[in-house]
Design a protein around this motif. Structure first.
Motif: not given
Ligand code: FE2
Ligand code: ATP
Length: 322
Positions: A107, A111, A128, A284
């Motif tokens: 994940h 990003h 992030y 997300d």
């Molecule tokens: Fe995330």
């Protein structure tokens, strides 16, 4: 080649379709919002994801105007096990139906890679910042490495937890930003940078202790100025250490105009390039999972979940070592 990506690491379930030229054909998602607006119960999020998954998959295919992709990708971690299991189950159902391999995607790396696709940056540092994650990441010696991170809670979590005490609705980040913009009255806060890492819990305790003693605008201003300065400091240090000249700001907290401004100023001072990512790709989403599926392409029939999968554990097959 078109890849269908599934995101289900936490409260968002998403389905994305991307082609190998990087064109996003569909990118839809639904977020589980707890009834009280507070605290994600993994079992409830799982129920939500299971209920909407098939409909979202059909809608995404219809939007992209295809009946079947050429590859499947799923976010296998890090995340909440019950939520991750929904992604795994749906990916395996589709894999069986269409006889297609599934790529396991990290994940956090997704990003970064979608950020690279959008910004066209080649070798960036990435800040992030989301609810659960706060990391400074860059590619070095064959891996994406975490150069700095939070030692305790994620920055979004800091805002949301403070917001709950202050009577601000979840998610609290945007409102805290609005209130902060109305003040210039800085109250001393604990500035907690340890080496390349940061910690936010002292800041949270301090901010909470100031409630009812100061104007909420002043507390929000002091809180955001402090934690953003901490993040910009470790990001700048990572850029200097790695000698990188590009910065991508991503994750849900990247929506903060003030954090964007502070990053932009820091980059200008270092003659570095700076890019934010449109919010539908910064938070997300599943398009980022599909995109990494296309980069990696190492598909299998059965996939696992990795709730604590670390960024620097991921094998990066698609970048030549620099
Ligand atoms: Fe995330
Ligand atoms: P992850 O699972 O990757 O940790 P997440 O589930 O927390 O992500 P995101 O959409 O990436 O989801 O981030 C949500 C967070 O962003 C929330 O904590 C919210 O308060 C914060 N946020 C949203 N908009 C802003 C803003 N304008 N300023 C500051 N924080 C914001």
């Amino acid at each position: 080649m078109i890849c269908l990506g599934i995101e289900s690491t936490a409260h968002t379930f998403g389905v994305g379709l991307v082609d190998d030229a990087g064109k996003i054909l569909a990118n839809i998602k639904k977020m589980y919002i707890p009834p009280t607006g507070w605290g994600i119960e993994p079992a409830k999020a799982k129920e939500h994801h299971l209920m909407i998954a098939d409909e979202l998959i059909q809608t995404a295919l219809a939007q992209a105007d295809i009946t079947k992709p050429d590859l499947i990708a799923v976010s296998s971690g890090p995340g909440l096990p019950p939520c991750l299991l929904v992604g795994k189950q749906k990916a395996e159902e589709l894999s069986k139906k269409w006889k297609l391999p599934i790529v396991e995607v990290n994940h956090c790396i997704a990003h970064l890679e979608i950020g690279k696709l959008i910004s066209k940056f080649e070798d960036p540092v990435m800040l992030y910042v989301s609810g659960g994650n706060t990391q400074v990441i860059a590619f070095e010696n064959g891996k994406y490495r975490v150069f700095g991170e939070t030692e305790d809670i994620g920055i979004g979590n800091l805002f949301d937890t403070f917001g709950r005490k202050a009577g601000i609705d979840f998610p609290a980040g945007p409102k805290i930003g609005e209130l902060a913009a109305k003040s210039k009255n800085y109250i001393q806060m604990p500035y907690s940078v340890k080496g390349m890492d940061v910690s936010f819990s002292g800041l949270l305790t301090k901010a909470e202790s100031l409630l009812d003693k100061y104007r909420l605008e002043d507390i929000c201003y002091s809180l955001t100025e402090t934690c953003f300065a901490m993040l910009v400091e470790i990001t700048e240090r990572a850029m200097a250490h790695c000698q990188k000249k590009e910065l991508i700001l991503t994750g849900g907290v990247a929506a903060s105009k003030r954090l964007q401004e502070m990053c932009r100023i820091m980059c200008e001072e270092r003659s570095a390039k700076f890019s934010t990512i449109p919010m539908e790709l910064a938070g997300d989403n599943a398009a980022m999972i599909a995109w990494v599926g296309l980069l990696d392409r190492k598909g299998k029939k059965h996939v696992d979940i990795y709730p604590a999968w670390r960024t620097d554990e991921v094998e990066i097959s698609w970048i030549k070592s620099q």
